[in-house]
Design a protein around this motif. Sequence first.
Motif, PDB file in Angstrom:
ATOM      1  N   PHE A 269      -2.626  -1.124  12.190  1.00  0.00           N
ATOM      2  CA  PHE A 269      -2.180  -0.916  10.821  1.00  0.00           C
ATOM      3  C   PHE A 269      -3.256  -1.344   9.822  1.00  0.00           C
ATOM      4  O   PHE A 269      -3.581  -0.611   8.882  1.00  0.00           O
TER       5      PHE A 269
ATOM      6  N   ALA B  13      -3.958   3.294   3.970  1.00  0.00           N
ATOM      7  CA  ALA B  13      -2.517   3.084   4.081  1.00  0.00           C
ATOM      8  C   ALA B  13      -2.149   1.657   3.688  1.00  0.00           C
ATOM      9  O   ALA B  13      -1.132   1.426   3.022  1.00  0.00           O
TER      10      ALA B  13
ATOM     11  N   ILE C 143       0.474   0.808   0.647  1.00  0.00           N
ATOM     12  CA  ILE C 143       1.746   0.139   0.923  1.00  0.00           C
ATOM     13  C   ILE C 143       1.829  -1.215   0.222  1.00  0.00           C
ATOM     14  O   ILE C 143       2.870  -1.587  -0.320  1.00  0.00           O
TER      15      ILE C 143
ATOM     16  N   SER D  93       7.189   0.179   3.873  1.00  0.00           N
ATOM     17  CA  SER D  93       6.661  -0.498   5.062  1.00  0.00           C
ATOM     18  C   SER D  93       7.410  -0.118   6.330  1.00  0.00           C
ATOM     19  O   SER D  93       6.824  -0.129   7.415  1.00  0.00           O
TER      20      SER D  93
ATOM     21  N   GLN E  80       8.926   4.917   5.772  1.00  0.00           N
ATOM     22  CA  GLN E  80       7.818   5.849   5.559  1.00  0.00           C
ATOM     23  C   GLN E  80       6.665   5.577   6.509  1.00  0.00           C
ATOM     24  O   GLN E  80       6.099   6.515   7.097  1.00  0.00           O
ATOM     25  N   ASN E  81       6.301   4.324   6.680  1.00  0.00           N
ATOM     26  CA  ASN E  81       5.176   3.979   7.538  1.00  0.00           C
ATOM     27  C   ASN E  81       5.397   4.443   8.975  1.00  0.00           C
ATOM     28  O   ASN E  81       4.524   5.083   9.579  1.00  0.00           O
TER      29      ASN E  81
ATOM     30  N   SER F 177       3.398   7.406  10.932  1.00  0.00           N
ATOM     31  CA  SER F 177       2.428   6.943  11.928  1.00  0.00           C
ATOM     32  C   SER F 177       2.816   7.361  13.345  1.00  0.00           C
ATOM     33  O   SER F 177       1.956   7.737  14.149  1.00  0.00           O
TER      34      SER F 177
ATOM     35  N   VAL G  49       6.473  -4.145  11.444  1.00  0.00           N
ATOM     36  CA  VAL G  49       7.090  -3.843  10.152  1.00  0.00           C
ATOM     37  C   VAL G  49       7.595  -5.123   9.492  1.00  0.00           C
ATOM     38  O   VAL G  49       7.441  -5.315   8.281  1.00  0.00           O
TER      39      VAL G  49
ATOM     40  N   THR H 221       4.472  -7.050   8.116  1.00  0.00           N
ATOM     41  CA  THR H 221       3.863  -6.414   6.946  1.00  0.00           C
ATOM     42  C   THR H 221       4.805  -6.438   5.746  1.00  0.00           C
ATOM     43  O   THR H 221       4.366  -6.612   4.603  1.00  0.00           O
TER      44      THR H 221
ATOM     45  N   SER I  86       3.244  13.660   6.388  1.00  0.00           N
ATOM     46  CA  SER I  86       3.201  13.169   5.006  1.00  0.00           C
ATOM     47  C   SER I  86       3.946  14.101   4.063  1.00  0.00           C
ATOM     48  O   SER I  86       4.683  13.643   3.172  1.00  0.00           O
TER      49      SER I  86
END
Length: 287
Positions: free
Chosen positions: A37, A43, A47, A93, A96-97, A101, A132, A135, A194
């Motif tokens: 990450f 990214a 974020i 985080s 969407q992440n 990914s 997650v 972060t 995306s």
Amino acid sequence: MTVTPSTRATDRASRTVTLPSTLALSLARTQIELRQFFRERDAVVFIFAYPVIMLAIFASVFGQDGTTVGPEPGIPFGQYFLPGMVATGVLLSSFQNLAMSIAVERDEGGLKRLRGTPMPPTAYFLGKVGSVLVTSLAQVAILLVVASTLFGIDLPTTADRWVTFAWVFALGTASGAVCGVAFSSVPRSGKSASAVVTPIVLVLQFISGVFFTFPSLPLWMQQVAALFPLKWMAQGMRSVFLPEWAEQMEPAGAWEHPMTAAVLAGYLVLGLVLGIRTFRWKRRDDG
């Protein structure tokens, strides 16, 4: 020395490698996910910086003349919009992440290679959730420090407020993560991830009281937003960072903590069920 079949079996057994526990593998996978990450600098910057930048815009532009939200004595704009920024940061985080990914990892063949290793799938998913959580905690910590030091926003001073913050944050992060894993199977390729995920996140932000005061939104929009977890995360966070009397501004006239917990827990279960049923380790064209 005579080698008997029983001796050979004993030798083979002694050479058998015992795999680490699922927990140990999950922790190791979390470390790998975090390294991957933070290598994606664009990214990481987006974020981590997005909630801070948006809070700075609202606090500086809308609150520069002392305008407040709600009846007297009112709530400063920065104070009111901080909960929404915390909630949207969690959404970025987690949902969407991971939705983006994982789709990229599948498209590049990374998931297919991982599936061929002895690592149990549970360790992979727990590694994603663990990364997650780390972060999201770092992101929220940065946001709160900036809000307090640069914009003079008051943070909670009582234990019960922080307890509420803890369970809303935990349920919101967990439900966002599992829904992100489940939704990662929707984009047809990593390149389109995306374009599929970002508009959904933006729409949810606009209708869930992140960019506008929630009571000022049209009734139909409030009703649509109530079907999704971001509205409830933002409302739960408002109960943490806003004064107690501010619950009168909510459509129901209350913080609705039981409903918030029920909706977030429901999405957690829904994400788990859909993820188990729909998750793909290979591309659609890979059989």
